[in-house]
Scaffold this motif. Sequence first.
Motif, PDB file in Angstrom:
ATOM      1  N   GLU A  13       0.833  -1.201   0.000  1.00  7.39           N
ATOM      2  CA  GLU A  13       0.000   0.000   0.000  1.00  7.39           C
ATOM      3  C   GLU A  13       0.868   1.252   0.000  1.00  7.39           C
ATOM      4  N   GLN A  14       1.905   1.254   0.826  1.00  6.31           N
ATOM      5  CA  GLN A  14       2.803   2.408   0.889  1.00  6.31           C
ATOM      6  C   GLN A  14       3.435   2.671  -0.470  1.00  6.31           C
ATOM      7  N   SER A  15       3.860   1.602  -1.127  1.00  2.52           N
ATOM      8  CA  SER A  15       4.469   1.722  -2.446  1.00  2.52           C
ATOM      9  C   SER A  15       3.477   2.279  -3.466  1.00  2.52           C
ATOM     10  N   GLU A  16       2.255   1.769  -3.448  1.00  4.69           N
ATOM     11  CA  GLU A  16       1.224   2.242  -4.370  1.00  4.69           C
ATOM     12  C   GLU A  16       0.890   3.714  -4.126  1.00  4.69           C
ATOM     13  N   GLN A  17       0.807   4.101  -2.873  1.00  5.64           N
ATOM     14  CA  GLN A  17       0.523   5.496  -2.542  1.00  5.64           C
ATOM     15  C   GLN A  17       1.643   6.402  -3.023  1.00  5.64           C
ATOM     16  N   SER A  18       2.871   5.977  -2.827  1.00  2.00           N
ATOM     17  CA  SER A  18       4.028   6.752  -3.264  1.00  2.00           C
ATOM     18  C   SER A  18       4.045   6.910  -4.784  1.00  2.00           C
ATOM     19  N   LYS A  19       3.775   5.836  -5.497  1.00  2.00           N
ATOM     20  CA  LYS A  19       3.721   5.902  -6.954  1.00  2.00           C
ATOM     21  C   LYS A  19       2.596   6.825  -7.420  1.00  2.00           C
ATOM     22  N   PHE A  20       1.458   6.742  -6.759  1.00  2.00           N
ATOM     23  CA  PHE A  20       0.318   7.588  -7.100  1.00  2.00           C
ATOM     24  C   PHE A  20       0.660   9.063  -6.914  1.00  2.00           C
ATOM     25  N   LEU A  21       1.245   9.393  -5.761  1.00  4.24           N
ATOM     26  CA  LEU A  21       1.598  10.781  -5.495  1.00  4.24           C
ATOM     27  C   LEU A  21       2.649  11.294  -6.475  1.00  4.24           C
ATOM     28  N   SER A  22       3.609  10.469  -6.803  1.00  2.88           N
ATOM     29  CA  SER A  22       4.629  10.864  -7.788  1.00  2.88           C
ATOM     30  C   SER A  22       3.998  11.118  -9.150  1.00  2.88           C
ATOM     31  N   ALA A  23       3.077  10.248  -9.541  1.00  2.00           N
ATOM     32  CA  ALA A  23       2.382  10.432 -10.823  1.00  2.00           C
ATOM     33  C   ALA A  23       1.543  11.707 -10.802  1.00  2.00           C
ATOM     34  N   CYS A  24       0.885  11.965  -9.696  1.00  2.00           N
ATOM     35  CA  CYS A  24       0.084  13.193  -9.576  1.00  2.00           C
ATOM     36  C   CYS A  24       0.953  14.427  -9.755  1.00  2.00           C
ATOM     37  N   MET A  25       2.126  14.407  -9.126  1.00  4.85           N
ATOM     38  CA  MET A  25       2.997  15.572  -9.160  1.00  4.85           C
ATOM     39  C   MET A  25       3.622  15.805 -10.530  1.00  4.85           C
ATOM     40  N   LYS A  26       3.548  14.841 -11.408  1.00  2.00           N
ATOM     41  CA  LYS A  26       4.059  15.023 -12.768  1.00  2.00           C
ATOM     42  C   LYS A  26       3.059  15.750 -13.661  1.00  2.00           C
ATOM     43  N   THR A  27       1.829  15.888 -13.179  1.00  2.00           N
ATOM     44  CA  THR A  27       0.810  16.542 -13.989  1.00  2.00           C
ATOM     45  C   THR A  27       0.888  18.058 -13.843  1.00  2.00           C
ATOM     46  N   ARG A  28       0.531  18.726 -14.904  1.00  2.00           N
ATOM     47  CA  ARG A  28       0.539  20.189 -14.890  1.00  2.00           C
ATOM     48  C   ARG A  28      -0.451  20.730 -13.848  1.00  2.00           C
ATOM     49  N   VAL A  29      -1.581  20.071 -13.704  1.00  2.00           N
ATOM     50  CA  VAL A  29      -2.600  20.519 -12.749  1.00  2.00           C
ATOM     51  C   VAL A  29      -2.041  20.533 -11.326  1.00  2.00           C
ATOM     52  N   MET A  30      -1.372  19.458 -10.926  1.00  2.00           N
ATOM     53  CA  MET A  30      -0.835  19.408  -9.571  1.00  2.00           C
ATOM     54  C   MET A  30       0.347  20.352  -9.395  1.00  2.00           C
ATOM     55  N   GLN A  31       1.122  20.551 -10.439  1.00  2.00           N
ATOM     56  CA  GLN A  31       2.219  21.508 -10.358  1.00  2.00           C
ATOM     57  C   GLN A  31       1.677  22.925 -10.164  1.00  2.00           C
ATOM     58  N   GLU A  32       0.608  23.246 -10.890  1.00  2.00           N
ATOM     59  CA  GLU A  32      -0.040  24.557 -10.733  1.00  2.00           C
ATOM     60  C   GLU A  32      -0.688  24.676  -9.350  1.00  2.00           C
ATOM     61  N   ALA A  33      -1.332  23.609  -8.901  1.00  2.00           N
ATOM     62  CA  ALA A  33      -1.947  23.619  -7.569  1.00  2.00           C
ATOM     63  C   ALA A  33      -0.878  23.839  -6.497  1.00  2.00           C
ATOM     64  N   HIS A  34       0.249  23.150  -6.640  1.00  2.00           N
ATOM     65  CA  HIS A  34       1.341  23.315  -5.689  1.00  2.00           C
ATOM     66  C   HIS A  34       1.827  24.759  -5.692  1.00  2.00           C
ATOM     67  N   ARG A  35       2.064  25.296  -6.872  1.00  2.00           N
ATOM     68  CA  ARG A  35       2.539  26.685  -6.979  1.00  2.00           C
ATOM     69  C   ARG A  35       1.543  27.647  -6.334  1.00  2.00           C
ATOM     70  N   PHE A  36       0.260  27.450  -6.611  1.00  2.00           N
ATOM     71  CA  PHE A  36      -0.770  28.315  -6.033  1.00  2.00           C
ATOM     72  C   PHE A  36      -0.763  28.221  -4.500  1.00  2.00           C
ATOM     73  N   LEU A  37      -0.729  27.000  -3.975  1.00  2.00           N
ATOM     74  CA  LEU A  37      -0.761  26.823  -2.525  1.00  2.00           C
ATOM     75  C   LEU A  37       0.479  27.398  -1.857  1.00  2.00           C
ATOM     76  N   VAL A  38       1.622  27.281  -2.507  1.00  2.00           N
ATOM     77  CA  VAL A  38       2.845  27.899  -1.975  1.00  2.00           C
ATOM     78  C   VAL A  38       2.693  29.416  -1.959  1.00  2.00           C
ATOM     79  N   ASP A  39       2.204  29.986  -3.052  1.00  2.00           N
ATOM     80  CA  ASP A  39       1.997  31.440  -3.125  1.00  2.00           C
ATOM     81  C   ASP A  39       1.046  31.941  -2.049  1.00  2.00           C
TER      82      ASP A  39
END
Length: 76
Positions: A13-39
């Motif tokens: 489960e830990q491995s699957e969650q880690s892979k999922f989060l890594s895949a999410c962070m490769k998307t433009r949507v999550m990168q933009e969401a991250h940038r917005f939340l940091v700002d």
Amino acid sequence: TETGIDEEDNDHEQSEQSKFLSACMKTRVMQEAHRFLVDEDKAPENPKKFIEFLDLIWFDHYSRSANEMYLKIYIF
């Protein structure tokens, strides 16, 4: 699981969650969401810390026992 029964993560489960989060962070949507939340000072700037933050709010277990009803809500 039943109410009041503790859940336990296993390595798979830990491995699957880690892979999922890594895949999410490769998307433009999550990168933009991250940038917005940091700002907005709502998330850590460090990408690894942000992934840990997401892991906590998306996958961390919370109490569901009959005597302790907690609602897990995170508002940015």
